[in-house]
Design a protein around this motif. Structure first.
Motif, PDB file in Angstrom:
ATOM      1  N   UNK A 212      66.774  33.178  39.027  1.00 47.25           N
ATOM      2  CA  UNK A 212      67.624  32.295  38.241  1.00 47.25           C
ATOM      3  C   UNK A 212      66.940  30.928  38.207  1.00 47.25           C
ATOM      4  N   UNK A 213      66.409  30.544  37.051  1.00 47.00           N
ATOM      5  CA  UNK A 213      65.695  29.273  36.936  1.00 47.00           C
ATOM      6  C   UNK A 213      66.479  28.357  36.001  1.00 47.00           C
ATOM      7  N   UNK A 214      66.969  27.240  36.552  1.00 47.28           N
ATOM      8  CA  UNK A 214      67.832  26.319  35.782  1.00 47.28           C
ATOM      9  C   UNK A 214      68.965  27.079  35.095  1.00 47.28           C
ATOM     10  N   UNK A 215      69.536  28.022  35.825  1.00 47.41           N
ATOM     11  CA  UNK A 215      70.671  28.766  35.284  1.00 47.41           C
ATOM     12  C   UNK A 215      70.318  29.875  34.315  1.00 47.41           C
ATOM     13  N   UNK A 216      69.022  30.103  34.110  1.00 44.60           N
ATOM     14  CA  UNK A 216      68.598  31.146  33.175  1.00 44.60           C
ATOM     15  C   UNK A 216      67.938  32.306  33.924  1.00 44.60           C
ATOM     16  N   UNK A 217      68.464  33.524  33.773  1.00 40.09           N
ATOM     17  CA  UNK A 217      67.820  34.666  34.427  1.00 40.09           C
ATOM     18  C   UNK A 217      66.432  34.895  33.824  1.00 40.09           C
ATOM     19  N   UNK A 218      65.439  34.969  34.697  1.00 37.95           N
ATOM     20  CA  UNK A 218      64.046  34.974  34.246  1.00 37.95           C
ATOM     21  C   UNK A 218      63.242  36.001  35.041  1.00 37.95           C
ATOM     22  N   UNK A 219      62.333  36.716  34.370  1.00 38.88           N
ATOM     23  CA  UNK A 219      61.418  37.626  35.064  1.00 38.88           C
ATOM     24  C   UNK A 219      60.117  36.869  35.306  1.00 38.88           C
ATOM     25  N   UNK A 220      59.731  36.754  36.577  1.00 42.58           N
ATOM     26  CA  UNK A 220      58.572  35.950  36.960  1.00 42.58           C
ATOM     27  C   UNK A 220      57.467  36.855  37.515  1.00 42.58           C
ATOM     28  N   UNK A 221      56.242  36.603  37.078  1.00 44.74           N
ATOM     29  CA  UNK A 221      55.109  37.400  37.551  1.00 44.74           C
ATOM     30  C   UNK A 221      54.713  36.977  38.971  1.00 44.74           C
ATOM     31  N   UNK A 222      54.653  37.942  39.884  1.00 47.46           N
ATOM     32  CA  UNK A 222      54.263  37.667  41.266  1.00 47.46           C
ATOM     33  C   UNK A 222      52.743  37.707  41.384  1.00 47.46           C
ATOM     34  N   UNK A 223      52.205  37.066  42.447  1.00 52.06           N
ATOM     35  CA  UNK A 223      50.756  37.165  42.679  1.00 52.06           C
ATOM     36  C   UNK A 223      50.361  38.592  43.059  1.00 52.06           C
ATOM     37  N   UNK A 224      49.081  38.878  42.954  1.00 56.19           N
ATOM     38  CA  UNK A 224      48.573  40.180  43.363  1.00 56.19           C
ATOM     39  C   UNK A 224      48.741  41.210  42.274  1.00 56.19           C
ATOM     40  N   UNK A 225      48.161  42.372  42.509  1.00 53.90           N
ATOM     41  CA  UNK A 225      48.262  43.466  41.545  1.00 53.90           C
ATOM     42  C   UNK A 225      48.931  44.635  42.246  1.00 53.90           C
ATOM     43  N   UNK A 226      50.068  45.059  41.719  1.00 56.57           N
ATOM     44  CA  UNK A 226      50.865  46.088  42.387  1.00 56.57           C
ATOM     45  C   UNK A 226      50.393  47.485  42.033  1.00 56.57           C
ATOM     46  N   UNK A 227      49.878  47.655  40.828  1.00 57.17           N
ATOM     47  CA  UNK A 227      49.479  48.993  40.387  1.00 57.17           C
ATOM     48  C   UNK A 227      48.284  48.886  39.464  1.00 57.17           C
ATOM     49  N   UNK A 228      47.233  49.638  39.779  1.00 56.42           N
ATOM     50  CA  UNK A 228      46.062  49.677  38.906  1.00 56.42           C
ATOM     51  C   UNK A 228      46.088  50.998  38.141  1.00 56.42           C
ATOM     52  N   UNK A 229      46.201  50.871  36.850  1.00 54.16           N
ATOM     53  CA  UNK A 229      46.387  52.038  35.982  1.00 54.16           C
ATOM     54  C   UNK A 229      45.016  52.586  35.583  1.00 54.16           C
ATOM     55  N   UNK A 230      44.348  53.185  36.548  1.00 52.43           N
ATOM     56  CA  UNK A 230      43.002  53.682  36.296  1.00 52.43           C
ATOM     57  C   UNK A 230      42.803  54.970  37.091  1.00 52.43           C
ATOM     58  N   UNK A 231      41.858  55.774  36.666  1.00 53.83           N
ATOM     59  CA  UNK A 231      41.509  57.032  37.336  1.00 53.83           C
ATOM     60  C   UNK A 231      42.763  57.894  37.571  1.00 53.83           C
ATOM     61  N   UNK A 232      43.004  58.370  38.814  1.00 53.65           N
ATOM     62  CA  UNK A 232      44.164  59.233  39.073  1.00 53.65           C
ATOM     63  C   UNK A 232      45.477  58.509  38.808  1.00 53.65           C
ATOM     64  N   UNK A 233      45.438  57.168  38.809  1.00 51.43           N
ATOM     65  CA  UNK A 233      46.647  56.402  38.502  1.00 51.43           C
ATOM     66  C   UNK A 233      47.147  56.653  37.092  1.00 51.43           C
ATOM     67  N   UNK A 234      46.255  57.024  36.188  1.00 54.99           N
ATOM     68  CA  UNK A 234      46.682  57.237  34.796  1.00 54.99           C
ATOM     69  C   UNK A 234      47.609  58.445  34.643  1.00 54.99           C
ATOM     70  N   UNK A 235      47.202  59.635  35.098  1.00 57.34           N
ATOM     71  CA  UNK A 235      48.175  60.740  34.987  1.00 57.34           C
ATOM     72  C   UNK A 235      49.449  60.487  35.783  1.00 57.34           C
ATOM     73  N   UNK A 236      49.323  59.850  36.940  1.00 59.19           N
ATOM     74  CA  UNK A 236      50.522  59.557  37.739  1.00 59.19           C
ATOM     75  C   UNK A 236      51.470  58.630  36.961  1.00 59.19           C
ATOM     76  N   UNK A 237      50.919  57.615  36.331  1.00 59.15           N
ATOM     77  CA  UNK A 237      51.742  56.663  35.577  1.00 59.15           C
ATOM     78  C   UNK A 237      52.345  57.326  34.328  1.00 59.15           C
ATOM     79  N   UNK A 238      51.573  58.175  33.681  1.00 57.61           N
ATOM     80  CA  UNK A 238      52.098  58.883  32.503  1.00 57.61           C
ATOM     81  C   UNK A 238      53.264  59.776  32.914  1.00 57.61           C
ATOM     82  N   UNK A 239      53.074  60.522  33.995  1.00 59.59           N
ATOM     83  CA  UNK A 239      54.151  61.420  34.442  1.00 59.59           C
ATOM     84  C   UNK A 239      55.392  60.602  34.796  1.00 59.59           C
TER      85      UNK A 239
END
Lengths: 324, 324
Positions: A212-239
């Motif tokens: 909640x930023x100045x009373x407005x619900x907001x989606x904020x990007x966190x540091x770091x990378x949570x998921x790398x959509x590459x190699x075996x990650x691609x079929x897993x993410x598609x499924x």
């Protein structure tokens, strides 16, 4: 009046039926195989008919739908963004890699491999709302130009692939991007560039938080990378995200191998497609030894798996959407 | 002949236009508000018109689209599954909670709260391919019956909500489930039960791995829970997966508050909807003190936020799809 209308309608239909859906593809075996596959799965009389709901087509982005040389375009964005941020606060350049990135030294960053890329992306992509981040990307796309072609990056989409996406959709396919690139980065241009809406874009992502930023619900990007959509990650993410196994999958590098392997190993008709960068004159020629978009497995095993190996120099009569 | 056809077509259209899209909803203010909202956003002449691409509607599942008492149906599945697995290998029952679960002791498991639920789900949901897991769920749904109603669980969907989903789709909305329930669990029945395809179902999930098993590429469910799609996780997951802010959001518990808050705080016309379980005679009456589906925030703040608070006893003339 009615007869005139019918005549017009019929001639219009005839023209559509006769039109080449892939005008930027030369008339090669590869083009024939793609069209033959699509005609088979969409023919209700064919044994290999596939219902529209199951006509899922997935495509890598970098090197498959748009260029990726001399480095991933998102990395160039990240370097430009880092330089911009460092003007306000030079203390954010806490390593030699970040200093080289902010100085625009592509070669130095490129030598650092995936670790350097992630470091630069990390330092430049977080700490803002998703909306603010995407505005920064849009502003960058509007003014940035590619160092070799001078084109805006979103005009360096491959015209033959844009035609293929449209052709597949015209034939009842649902087209998706499944890319190692950033989800929020790609969504800025993918709908205009490819006709692919945000909910059909899968990519790498950082975590986000709901604040909640100045009373407005907001989606904020966190540091770091949570998921790398590459190699075996691609079929897993598609499924996980789509929940269906694609019947058409396109890529260009070893990072796409698992996605194509999974898609084409299913029952029924399947098509895998590898874009092989063979055209050093009109684009870039690279495969087995390239630090970006390395391609070994697809060349070694793709043909035996029945995949179409697109030879850009021979199969395409045009490369970029933004240049004839 | 042509005239006859036109007449038939017109009368058919007239009948459609006059038909009640929500026959299981009583003619209350709440029904009026829902229909008025949909008519406004789909009227190209209205100032509040919304293009079809942006007509995204999201719904919680447990307690919103189907029942959730005396405990989440997926927990009953997990307990039945655990009992089945323990017949082959009793040593998997490594705690009192798991022993109680395998013995079908709902009360004991319920008392353990979220921790106990996750323990039972963990012990019963992993170690198989996604495909094998979903077959187990399908087999269970075919034979399991609810302890109070005697109905198959997938016939305990709320008929008024099934009508609402269909009505929204008929008016160009894309309908999604966004639930704390398991993604792979819900996909087994959601398309038949709600008309919602796998790619429009968001839920909690374990990690998966891509493995080659006997030469076949397979997606395997890993132990543990990687993402819980509840509370602030709901807007985060919607933003990540759909990439658009919904204009219609429905839920029934405090776990849905952030989703409704985010959806309805956007610009333009928005509607939030809370299903309030007020009907102890036909269903269950519960809200602020219930361990399952606890509802405080929605009752306290929903009305001021303009949300429709559905009073099941007053607003619905029918509850379950599977029983009149």
């Amino acid at each position: 009046m009615t007869r005139l209308f019918s005549t017009l309608l019929l001639s219009c239909l005839a023209a559509t039926a006769g039109a080449d859906p892939l005008p930027s593809w030369n008339d090669t075996d590869n083009k024939d195989r793609i069209i033959s596959f699509v005609e088979t799965v969409t023919d209700p009389q064919a044994a290999d008919y596939v219902t529209p709901a199951e006509r899922i087509a997935v495509f890598d982005n970098d090197g498959t739908l748009w260029g990726e040389q001399p480095v991933y375009f998102q990395l160039i964005f990240a370097m430009d963004r880092l330089a911009e941020l460092a003007q306000d606060d030079p203390s954010i350049l806490t390593s030699d890699t970040l200093k080289a990135a902010a100085a625009g030294n592509l070669e130095a960053v490129g030598k650092g491999g995936t670790g350097a890329i992630l470091e630069v992306v990390n330092a430049s992509h977080s700490g803002t709302s998703v909306g603010a981040f995407q505005q920064v990307v849009a502003d960058w796309l509007a003014k940035a130009r590619h160092p070799d072609t001078g084109l805006p990056y979103d005009r360096m989409t491959y015209q033959p692939m844009v035609e293929l996406l449209r052709y597949l959709r015209d034939e009842g396919f649902k087209t998706y991007i499944v890319s190692g690139g950033g989800l929020h980065f790609m969504r800025v241009f993918a709908e205009d560039a490819y006709g692919i809406p945000p909910e059909q874009i899968l990519g790498s992502y950082a975590d986000s938080s709901y604040e909640m930023i100045d009373g407005t619900p907001t989606i904020v990007k966190s540091p770091g990378i949570a998921f790398i959509d590459d190699k075996a990650g691609k079929p897993v993410n598609i499924e996980r995200t789509i929940g269906r196994r694609p019947i058409f999958a396109g890529g260009n590098s070893d990072g796409d191998f698992a996605m194509l392997e999974w898609a084409t190993a299913g029952d029924g008709p399947r098509l895998g497609l590898i874009v092989h960068h063979t055209d050093g004159a009109r684009e870039y020629a690279y495969d087995r030894d390239s630090p970006i978009g390395r391609l070994n497995d697809g060349l070694d095993r793709g043909p035996d798996l029945g995949w179409v190996i697109v030879d850009m120099a021979k199969d395409w009569n045009r490369i970029y959407t933004g240049a004839r």
